[in-house]
Design a protein around this motif. Structure first.
Motif, PDB file in Angstrom:
ATOM      1  N   LYS A 171       3.362  39.050 -17.235  1.00  0.00           N
ATOM      2  CA  LYS A 171       2.509  37.981 -16.718  1.00  0.00           C
ATOM      3  C   LYS A 171       2.778  36.666 -17.440  1.00  0.00           C
ATOM      4  N   VAL A 172       3.173  36.741 -18.711  1.00  0.00           N
ATOM      5  CA  VAL A 172       3.424  35.528 -19.496  1.00  0.00           C
ATOM      6  C   VAL A 172       4.896  35.143 -19.445  1.00  0.00           C
ATOM      7  N   VAL A 215       0.231  23.309 -16.503  1.00  0.00           N
ATOM      8  CA  VAL A 215      -0.208  23.265 -17.907  1.00  0.00           C
ATOM      9  C   VAL A 215       0.923  23.769 -18.810  1.00  0.00           C
ATOM     10  N   GLY A 216       1.602  24.840 -18.378  1.00  0.00           N
ATOM     11  CA  GLY A 216       2.727  25.373 -19.141  1.00  0.00           C
ATOM     12  C   GLY A 216       3.874  24.391 -19.231  1.00  0.00           C
ATOM     13  N   ARG A 217       4.169  23.724 -18.125  1.00  0.00           N
ATOM     14  CA  ARG A 217       5.252  22.725 -18.135  1.00  0.00           C
ATOM     15  C   ARG A 217       4.916  21.552 -19.031  1.00  0.00           C
ATOM     16  N   GLY A 268       2.840  21.709 -21.640  1.00  0.00           N
ATOM     17  CA  GLY A 268       2.726  22.195 -23.006  1.00  0.00           C
ATOM     18  C   GLY A 268       4.037  22.626 -23.637  1.00  0.00           C
ATOM     19  N   TRP A 269       5.065  22.918 -22.808  1.00  0.00           N
ATOM     20  CA  TRP A 269       6.324  23.412 -23.338  1.00  0.00           C
ATOM     21  C   TRP A 269       6.965  22.464 -24.357  1.00  0.00           C
ATOM     22  N   PRO A 280       4.983  29.937 -18.066  1.00  0.00           N
ATOM     23  CA  PRO A 280       3.687  30.424 -17.581  1.00  0.00           C
ATOM     24  C   PRO A 280       2.681  29.287 -17.414  1.00  0.00           C
ATOM     25  N   PHE A 281       1.602  29.569 -16.770  1.00  0.00           N
ATOM     26  CA  PHE A 281       0.439  28.688 -16.636  1.00  0.00           C
ATOM     27  C   PHE A 281       0.691  27.436 -15.800  1.00  0.00           C
ATOM     28  N   GLY A 282       1.696  27.494 -14.904  1.00  0.00           N
ATOM     29  CA  GLY A 282       1.930  26.404 -13.956  1.00  0.00           C
ATOM     30  C   GLY A 282       2.123  25.051 -14.609  1.00  0.00           C
TER      31      GLY A 282
END
Length: 151
Positions: free
Chosen positions: A83-84, A116-118, A120-121, A112-114
């Motif tokens: 999932k992650v 937000v993930g992009r 935060g990366w 992950p996390f759409g």
């Protein structure tokens, strides 16, 4: 998708480096905060599945992988099914001579996390890369002293 590729030189023959790399049960000896188990198959063929928990003190995530490419002693390719972590990873060993090899770790990951993930990366990536480089350095030392059947 984000792509990562890092490598480390190993003062060991490619065959030894391969055996050390694919000794899944012992991956936690060199990979920071990770414990790997074969959950289906023999762990040494296409279709085998692995489960890797990465974290500290029980806080983390499980990365389930299926081996989709098995080319000993050169390359193992996995598909991340969790999932992650989702995407494809490759562990490649290059022969540099009788006592030297290179281990190349590459990943093509869907963050992950759409959105937000992009976003935060860029913040998380330096810590991830630092941990990966540390682990690869540990791997080189591990592989250089590796012997089959060692516990």
């Amino acid at each position: 998708m984000t792509e990562l590729m890092h490598s480390v030189q190993v003062a060991a023959p490619a065959g030894t480096t391969w055996l050390a790399l694919t000794d899944w049960a012992r991956q936690g000896e060199w990979m920071l905060g990770t414990e790997v188990h074969v959950i289906e198959g023999n762990g040494r063929s296409v279709g085998s599945k692995l489960s890797a928990f990465t974290g500290i003190a029980g806080i983390g995530f499980t990365d389930t992988m299926e081996i989709i490419g098995w080319e000993p002693p050169l390359r193992c390719t996995v598909r991340h099914l969790g999932k992650v972590v989702r995407g494809v990873g490759s562990f490649h060993v290059r022969d540099l001579g009788p006592q030297r090899s290179v281990f190349v770790w590459s990943e093509q990951l869907k963050l992950p996390f759409g959105p937000v993930g992009r976003l935060g990366w860029p913040v998380a990536k330096p810590a991830f890369v630092l941990g990966l480089r540390y682990s690869l350095h540990r791997f080189a030392k591990y592989a250089e002293s590796y012997s089959v059947g060692q516990a």
